[in-house]
Design an enzyme around this catalytic site. Structure first.
Site, PDB file in Angstrom:
ATOM      1  N   CYS A 116      -0.846   2.435   0.689  1.00  0.00           N
ATOM      2  CA  CYS A 116      -0.669   1.000   0.469  1.00  0.00           C
ATOM      3  C   CYS A 116       0.454   0.387   1.308  1.00  0.00           C
ATOM      4  O   CYS A 116       0.515  -0.835   1.447  1.00  0.00           O
ATOM      5  CB  CYS A 116      -0.405   0.731  -1.010  1.00  0.00           C
ATOM      6  N   HIS A 257       2.541  -6.183  -2.043  1.00  0.00           N
ATOM      7  CA  HIS A 257       1.326  -5.386  -2.202  1.00  0.00           C
ATOM      8  C   HIS A 257       0.733  -5.674  -3.573  1.00  0.00           C
ATOM      9  O   HIS A 257       1.449  -5.724  -4.580  1.00  0.00           O
ATOM     10  CB  HIS A 257       1.665  -3.903  -2.064  1.00  0.00           C
ATOM     11  N   ASN A 287      -6.740  -4.097  -5.970  1.00  0.00           N
ATOM     12  CA  ASN A 287      -5.899  -3.393  -4.994  1.00  0.00           C
ATOM     13  C   ASN A 287      -6.780  -2.902  -3.847  1.00  0.00           C
ATOM     14  O   ASN A 287      -7.528  -1.933  -3.989  1.00  0.00           O
ATOM     15  CB  ASN A 287      -5.204  -2.219  -5.687  1.00  0.00           C
TER      16      ASN A 287
END
Length: 332
Positions: A116, A257, A287
């Site tokens: 990520c 994020h 996500n």
């Protein structure tokens, strides 16, 4: 003479058409819309459907939108970096496939895997090629087809992840002091046991056994990952602010994020900024791993003004984490 900097001069993106809602997940695993929303902030996520369609498909779509919006000739691109944890295959690199697909025939290309945090690592890496004077135009792609490595019988992970792609164009600037200013990155393999995919690499190659044991899917210990993420992502953002003498009122937006709304809220609180300065689209996309931060920039592009101070922050498997400070370079 001003120092050469790398500025973002355009952004594109792509999201699959299929929308997987919390209501649909209720029919797949033991969960509820209310439970998912309360703990993650996610209502729905996009899923790429179709045979022989991987991360390169979405990445190429995002880059083509970028070229269309900026009127850049693909042949002008010197380098293309693809940040992904779900490459089409181990080799060739997904970046190679995307570059060929979009006509960036004069670019060399390669992948970065930092989960990520990948897009931030890619931005920092690309900026150094430009600052050195070696290259003038670099494309950084953040893309992941997380649905390809998610077990939709595992409610700990299937509620979180989605698919998507976004890409930015970095160019050289010698005049105004905008662009990528500073960053603070860290990594620690202590996180391996908490967040990983056990099989498919050289340590544990694919076999009938690994497939039967579902070892080719994401494994995550949610509580441990949450604890590390809340602390480290927030601290990284705060350290970049401190290092550059930035106060909360100096920040136009935090670009976090999109892993979990509670982690995002904790990071904003540590920085001392209000919700109105936090980019958030987790409710719509979930996500998307390396794609979350550039997709936020794309969604908020029309709200950004030249000279805006942005703090980009991420936390990912590995563990990897960090924050990057940039000054936005254009008015939409």
């Amino acid at each position: 003479m001003n120092k050469r900097s790398a500025v973002i001069s355009g952004i594109g993106g792509y999201l699959p058409e299929y929308i997987l809602t919390n209501k649909e997940l209720e029919r797949m695993v033991d969960t509820t819309d209310e439970w998912i929303l309360e703990r993650t902030g996610i209502r729905e996520r996009r899923i790429l459907k179709g045979e022989n369609m991987g991360s390169s498909f979405m990445g190429a779509k995002a880059v083509n939108e970028l070229f269309s919006k900026t009127n850049v000739n693909p042949k002008e691109i010197d380098l293309l970096i693809c940040c992904t944890v779900t490459p089409d295959m181990l080799f060739p690199a997904t970046a190679n496939i995307i570059a060929t697909e979009v006509g960036a025939v004069n670019a060399f290309s390669y992948d970065i895997n930092a989960a990520c945090s990948g897009f931030l690592y890619g931005l920092a890496t690309a900026s150094k090629f430009i600052e050195s004077g070696m290259h003038q135009k670099v494309v950084v792609v953040g893309v992941d087809k997380m649905s390809s490595i998610i077990d939709y019988e595992d409610r700990a992970t299937c509620i979180i992840f989605g698919d998507g792609a976004s890409a930015v164009l970095l160019e050289a600037d010698d005049n105004e002091g905008n662009g990528i200013i500073d960053y603070y990155f860290r990594s620690d393999a202590i996180g391996e046991k908490h967040l990983h995919m056990k099989a498919g690499g050289s340590r544990r190659p694919a076999s009938i056994e690994t497939v039967k044991n579902k070892e080719h899917f994401v494994y995550q210990e949610g509580k441990a990952v949450f604890k590390f993420a809340v602390t480290n992502m927030a601290d990284a953002a705060f350290k970049v602010m401190q290092k550059n003498n930035l106060k909360a009122e100096d920040i136009a937006f935090l670009v976090p994020h999109q892993a979990n709304k509670r982690i995002i809220d904790a990071t904003a609180k540590r920085m001392g900024i209000g919700e109105e300065k936090v980019m958030m689209n987790i409710e719509k996309y979930g996500n998307t791993t390396a794609a979350t931060i550039p997709l936020c920039l794309r969604d908020y592009e029309d709200q950004l003004k030249k000279g805006d101070n942005l703090i980009l922050a991420a936390f990912g498997g590995g563990f990897t984490w960090g924050a990057l400070y940039l000054k936005w370079n254009y008015d939409f």
